[in-house]
Design an enzyme around this catalytic site. Structure first.
Site, short mmCIF file in Angstrom:
data_model
loop_
_atom_site.label_atom_id
_atom_site.label_comp_id
_atom_site.label_asym_id
_atom_site.label_seq_id
_atom_site.Cartn_x
_atom_site.Cartn_y
_atom_site.Cartn_z
N SER A 245 -14.55 17.62 -71.35
CA SER A 245 -14.09 16.29 -71.02
C SER A 245 -12.71 16.11 -71.64
O SER A 245 -12.41 16.66 -72.69
CB SER A 245 -15.07 15.26 -71.56
OG SER A 245 -14.40 14.30 -72.34
N LYS A 246 -11.89 15.30 -70.95
CA LYS A 246 -10.53 15.12 -71.45
C LYS A 246 -10.53 14.43 -72.81
O LYS A 246 -9.55 14.46 -73.53
CB LYS A 246 -9.69 14.35 -70.43
CG LYS A 246 -9.52 15.20 -69.19
CD LYS A 246 -8.55 14.67 -68.17
CE LYS A 246 -8.43 15.72 -67.06
NZ LYS A 246 -7.99 15.23 -65.78
N ARG A 247 -11.65 13.82 -73.13
CA ARG A 247 -11.73 13.14 -74.43
C ARG A 247 -12.29 14.05 -75.53
O ARG A 247 -12.48 13.63 -76.65
CB ARG A 247 -12.59 11.88 -74.30
CG ARG A 247 -11.86 10.76 -73.58
CD ARG A 247 -12.79 9.62 -73.27
NE ARG A 247 -13.86 10.03 -72.37
CZ ARG A 247 -13.73 10.17 -71.06
NH1 ARG A 247 -12.58 9.92 -70.48
NH2 ARG A 247 -14.75 10.55 -70.30
#
Ligand code: GLU
Length: 471
Positions: A245-247
């Site tokens: 995930s980009k997070r």
């Protein structure tokens, strides 16, 4: 049939590792089949576009060595390659579908749709599909979107290049929006039109797009076009097998960041190519041209690709080890300058620094950490080292070495090296009994890089001080 593949980024951000992999496999597929690699900019989601998005995508593809044959910069016979410059084309096909009764105008407002969705969910339905309220609605003077009329009871089956046979049923898909009320198409419609008009033969993309494929197949059917071959690459997952995930800040995810940190493009090419693909042999260190030679789409993996940080470090380290001194300095210099490390040092010192650490590095900026660790660590001897230094003859060896170093005017690795031998001769020590005390007493370690280089780096004053302390 000639092979034409595309990488179709939306300019909504920088080049992400997952997209870089999509681009890379398309590039390799084109190379393998003597085909054409196209970069098409899918900028129809105008609210999410960022100004430097397109330039950044192209810049980092280029950095990775993924040259394209057709795109926004050098053009080609199938342009324009930016979707917002093709609006009249989409309009033409949208009108055609409208005329044929395969699409219809929907005047529902966002609030009405939200209400509809809520009612359906409340009545126990687990999925909301548009009610077709506007299917036969009379012409109105209100803003509208165009919806694709999804055929009833139809199966969409395709032979996926990676996953094998995949089937979707039309009942599971609601009438989807193909043109927004501002005349801009949605992704699925624009993508299908462009893939057809640009004569794309194979669509290779991430698994997250697989549910879009039946919608795109509907467009091909409706317009009497032949669909390309599809291939959906498996997800990239982290250590816990969760989709990247980009997070997830534990993994560096943008190519730009890798470039800034001083990773090498060929090493990144190598690493990314192994995210969901492997050659027949177990060899993991492969140059771009070797990978181009070996690439085979039938070896794309069906199971998720684990992002293995250790492997990334290992591969980059292997490439860094191969650099010559000049390349090494070029790689490390920006980081040394940024941290103000080279200010008091000459070229020779920088050369020693990079020589000493080269074999341990997996990216350029690491030179700063290694430097800090080396110069700022506390000088503490553990029990094993103390026992070693307590042996008979050791203090004589240390003393001899110190006296020889005191005489030395130019404190370089080259000049220090013969003095170790000389110390052995004078003090009558050799082998481990010569090298180990010198290393322990000057670096508080029993292992490490080439000792003369390390001593030159430490500088005369520090070395003499450490020897005295141990005497
Ligand atoms: N613009 C889409 C994306 O960035 C492209 C998907 C596709 O390859 O069809 O995900």
């Amino acid at each position: 049939m000639s092979v034409r593949v595309r990488y179709a980024p939306s300019p909504t951000g920088h080049l992400h590792i997952g997209n870089a992999r999509t681009a890379l496999f398309n590039y390799l597929f084109a190379k393998k089949h003597g085909g054409t690699f196209i970069v098409r900019i899918e900028d129809t989601d105008t609210e999410r576009n960022v100004e430097s998005g397109e330039a950044s995508q192209l810049k980092y593809l280029q950095w990775l060595g993924l040259d394209w044959d057709e795109s926004v910069d050098q053009g080609g016979n199938y342009g324009p390659y930016r979707q917002l410059e093709r609006l009249d084309i989409y309009q033409k096909y949208a009108d055609l579908l409208l005329e044929k009764g395969l699409a219809y105008k929907c005047y529902c407002t966002t609030e009405e749709l939200e209400q509809e969705r809520k009612e359906m969910i409340d009545s126990g339905s687990d999925q909301w599909h548009y009610s077709r309220k506007c299917l036969h609605a009379p012409e109105q003077d209100k803003p509208y979107v165009l919806r694709f009329l999804v055929p009833d009871n139809k199966e969409y089956t395709f032979e996926d290049l990676v996953k094998g046979e995949v089937t979707f049923r039309s009942e599971d898909i609601g009438d989807w929006v193909m043109m927004k009320n501002n005349g801009i198409p949605t992704y699925n419609f624009a993508c299908a039109v462009d893939d057809h008009l640009m004569e794309i033969s194979h669509v290779l993309r991430g698994e997250d797009h697989i549910t879009n494929t039946p919608k795109q197949m509907m467009v091909y059917d409706a317009l009497g076009w032949k669909a390309p071959v599809f291939g959906h690459m498996t997800l990239i997952v982290n250590d816990e097998n969760k989709k990247l995930s980009k997070r997830d800040f534990s993994i560096i995810q943008y190519i730009e960041q890798y470039q800034e940190l001083g990773y090498l493009p060929d090493a990144m090419f190598n690493f990314i190519s192994l995210l969901g693909w492997s050659p027949k042999s177990d060899e993991e260190i492969l140059s771009p041209s070797q990978i181009e030679e070996l690439f085979d789409e039938t070896r794309l993996s069906k199971s998720p690709a684990k992002f293995d940080k250790d492997k990334l470090a290992f591969i980059n380290n292997r490439y860094i080890k191969e650099l010559d001194q000049e390349e090494m300095i070029e790689l490390c210099m920006p980081h040394l300058i940024k941290e103000g490390i080279i200010e008091d040092h000459n070229n020779e010192w920088v050369e020693s620094l990079v020589n000493v650490f080269q074999d341990r590095m997996s990216y350029g900026a690491q030179i700063v950490d290694l430097y800090d660790e080396f110069f700022e660590q506390e000088f503490v001897l553990d029990q094993e080292m103390k026992v070693f230094l307590d042996q008979e003859g050791v203090s004589n060896t240390l003393q001899t070495f110190r006296d020889l170093l005191l005489e030395l005017e130019e404190f370089t690795a080259e000049n220090i090296k013969p003095l170790i031998k000389e110390t052995g001769k004078i003090a009558g020590s050799k082998g481990k009994m010569l090298f180990m005390p010198l290393r322990i007493a000057t670096t508080a370690s029993m292992h490490g890089p080439d000792l003369p280089q390390v001593l030159a780096l430490l500088g005369k004053e520090a070395v003499i001080e450490r020897l005295n302390k141990n005497l």
